[in-house]
Design a protein around this motif. Sequence first.
Motif, short mmCIF file in Angstrom:
data_model
loop_
_atom_site.label_atom_id
_atom_site.label_comp_id
_atom_site.label_asym_id
_atom_site.label_seq_id
_atom_site.Cartn_x
_atom_site.Cartn_y
_atom_site.Cartn_z
N UNK A 185 0.66 -1.20 -0.03
CA UNK A 185 0.06 0.01 0.00
C UNK A 185 0.80 1.30 -0.05
N UNK A 186 1.92 1.26 0.76
CA UNK A 186 2.80 2.51 0.91
C UNK A 186 4.21 2.44 0.28
N UNK A 187 4.53 1.32 -0.40
CA UNK A 187 5.75 1.43 -1.20
C UNK A 187 6.89 0.94 -0.40
N UNK A 188 8.16 1.28 -0.71
CA UNK A 188 9.33 0.99 0.00
C UNK A 188 9.43 1.61 1.36
N UNK A 189 8.68 1.45 2.54
CA UNK A 189 8.76 2.01 3.67
C UNK A 189 9.53 1.18 4.39
N UNK A 190 10.28 1.70 5.52
CA UNK A 190 10.72 1.22 6.70
C UNK A 190 9.54 0.89 7.59
N UNK A 191 9.62 -0.49 7.77
CA UNK A 191 8.48 -1.04 8.86
C UNK A 191 9.04 -0.99 10.00
N UNK A 192 8.44 -0.39 11.36
CA UNK A 192 8.88 -0.30 12.53
C UNK A 192 8.17 -1.34 13.18
N UNK A 193 8.96 -2.42 13.94
CA UNK A 193 8.32 -3.46 14.65
C UNK A 193 8.33 -2.97 15.91
N UNK A 194 7.45 -2.20 16.23
CA UNK A 194 6.94 -1.39 17.21
C UNK A 194 6.25 -2.10 18.65
N UNK A 195 6.54 -3.37 18.56
CA UNK A 195 6.10 -4.15 19.70
C UNK A 195 7.28 -5.35 19.94
N UNK A 196 7.77 -5.52 21.17
CA UNK A 196 8.76 -6.62 21.24
C UNK A 196 8.49 -7.80 20.92
N UNK A 197 7.38 -8.27 20.97
CA UNK A 197 6.84 -9.48 20.38
C UNK A 197 6.93 -9.72 18.72
N UNK A 198 6.87 -8.58 18.08
CA UNK A 198 6.63 -8.61 16.59
C UNK A 198 7.90 -9.27 15.94
N UNK A 199 9.28 -8.69 16.39
CA UNK A 199 10.67 -9.24 15.86
C UNK A 199 10.56 -10.65 16.09
N UNK A 200 10.08 -11.22 17.33
CA UNK A 200 10.05 -12.73 17.67
C UNK A 200 9.40 -13.58 16.44
N UNK A 201 8.37 -12.88 15.86
CA UNK A 201 7.61 -13.85 15.00
C UNK A 201 7.92 -13.43 13.69
N UNK A 202 8.59 -12.05 13.35
CA UNK A 202 8.65 -11.74 11.94
C UNK A 202 10.06 -12.06 11.36
N UNK A 203 11.03 -11.54 12.02
CA UNK A 203 12.35 -11.46 11.55
C UNK A 203 12.73 -13.23 11.44
N UNK A 204 13.39 -13.32 10.16
CA UNK A 204 13.72 -14.54 9.61
C UNK A 204 12.68 -15.21 8.76
N UNK A 205 11.34 -14.56 8.81
CA UNK A 205 10.25 -15.11 7.98
C UNK A 205 10.91 -14.76 6.25
N UNK A 206 10.73 -15.70 5.65
CA UNK A 206 10.97 -15.65 4.26
C UNK A 206 10.09 -14.69 3.34
N UNK A 207 8.88 -14.74 3.98
CA UNK A 207 7.72 -14.04 3.42
C UNK A 207 8.23 -12.38 3.32
N UNK A 208 8.98 -11.88 4.15
CA UNK A 208 9.31 -10.71 4.18
C UNK A 208 10.63 -10.23 4.11
N UNK A 209 11.39 -11.19 3.44
CA UNK A 209 12.82 -11.13 3.25
C UNK A 209 13.12 -9.80 2.33
N UNK A 210 12.33 -9.51 1.48
CA UNK A 210 12.84 -8.17 0.79
C UNK A 210 12.44 -6.81 1.27
N UNK A 211 11.77 -6.82 2.79
CA UNK A 211 11.17 -5.68 3.14
C UNK A 211 12.25 -5.11 4.20
#
Length: 249
Positions: free
Chosen positions: A199-225
């Motif tokens: 929706x917003x293009x090449x933005x920097x996504x702030x993982x603004x809850x300490x639980x979010x990186x635990x579930x998101x980092x390393x995900x192949x689905x978001x490798x290019x973000x």
Amino acid sequence: MAVTQVVGILGGMGPAAGADFVRLFVQACAQQMRARGEPVRDQSFPEHWLAQVPVPDRTDALASTEEGAHQPLEPMLQALGRLAALGSRAVAIACNTAHAWHASLQERFPQIELLHMARETARQLSAQGATGVALMATEGTYRVRLYEQALAEVGLDCHIPLAEERQTITRGIFDGVKAGNMALAEQCFSEVALRLAERHGPVTIVMGCTEVPLGLQGSAAVAGLDLIDPAQVLAAALARRAYGMDQPH
């Protein structure tokens, strides 16, 4: 060996995020040693204390108009007092939403520099030349406009997920990470991150809850973000304080 000062970590919100913050802090300390050209040795790490205390849900408290035992401030004050008694000169709060009480905590303990996760993150994004930012966070963090205000101070706008996307983030936090279902967390967080990028293009996504990186980092689905972990930014800031590299802002 470098002279260090005692620092503290206020955790327990949740415990997995607090424990992971210690890992990030230790990594940041090792980076400080390497940057100084020093060997990474056990004896060169600064004295640091983790206070993992049960704290009532921050988002629920911010959504409620009642007063009483459900409020998170009192247990955080008690934990901060313990960290102060142990000699902590600077303290990091390992929870984004808990920063809604940052001013009250800092006022009660003026002898401690209480780092501010959103402001540290905003300064880093500005220094990196970021132009577009989107935020994945708890409803409590959105409610108090924690990142919107910090980003505005450095001239950056912040895109917020749609209501149903925020519900998906909440599901990933509570039914995913906090319940130990990391597959569900990855599914929920990846879905929202991809929608924000679409929706917003090449933005920097702030993982603004300490639980979010635990579930998101390393995900192949978001490798290019382009993802930024405020906990990692805060851990690096705390390490700089421990080694006397930063002055209070």
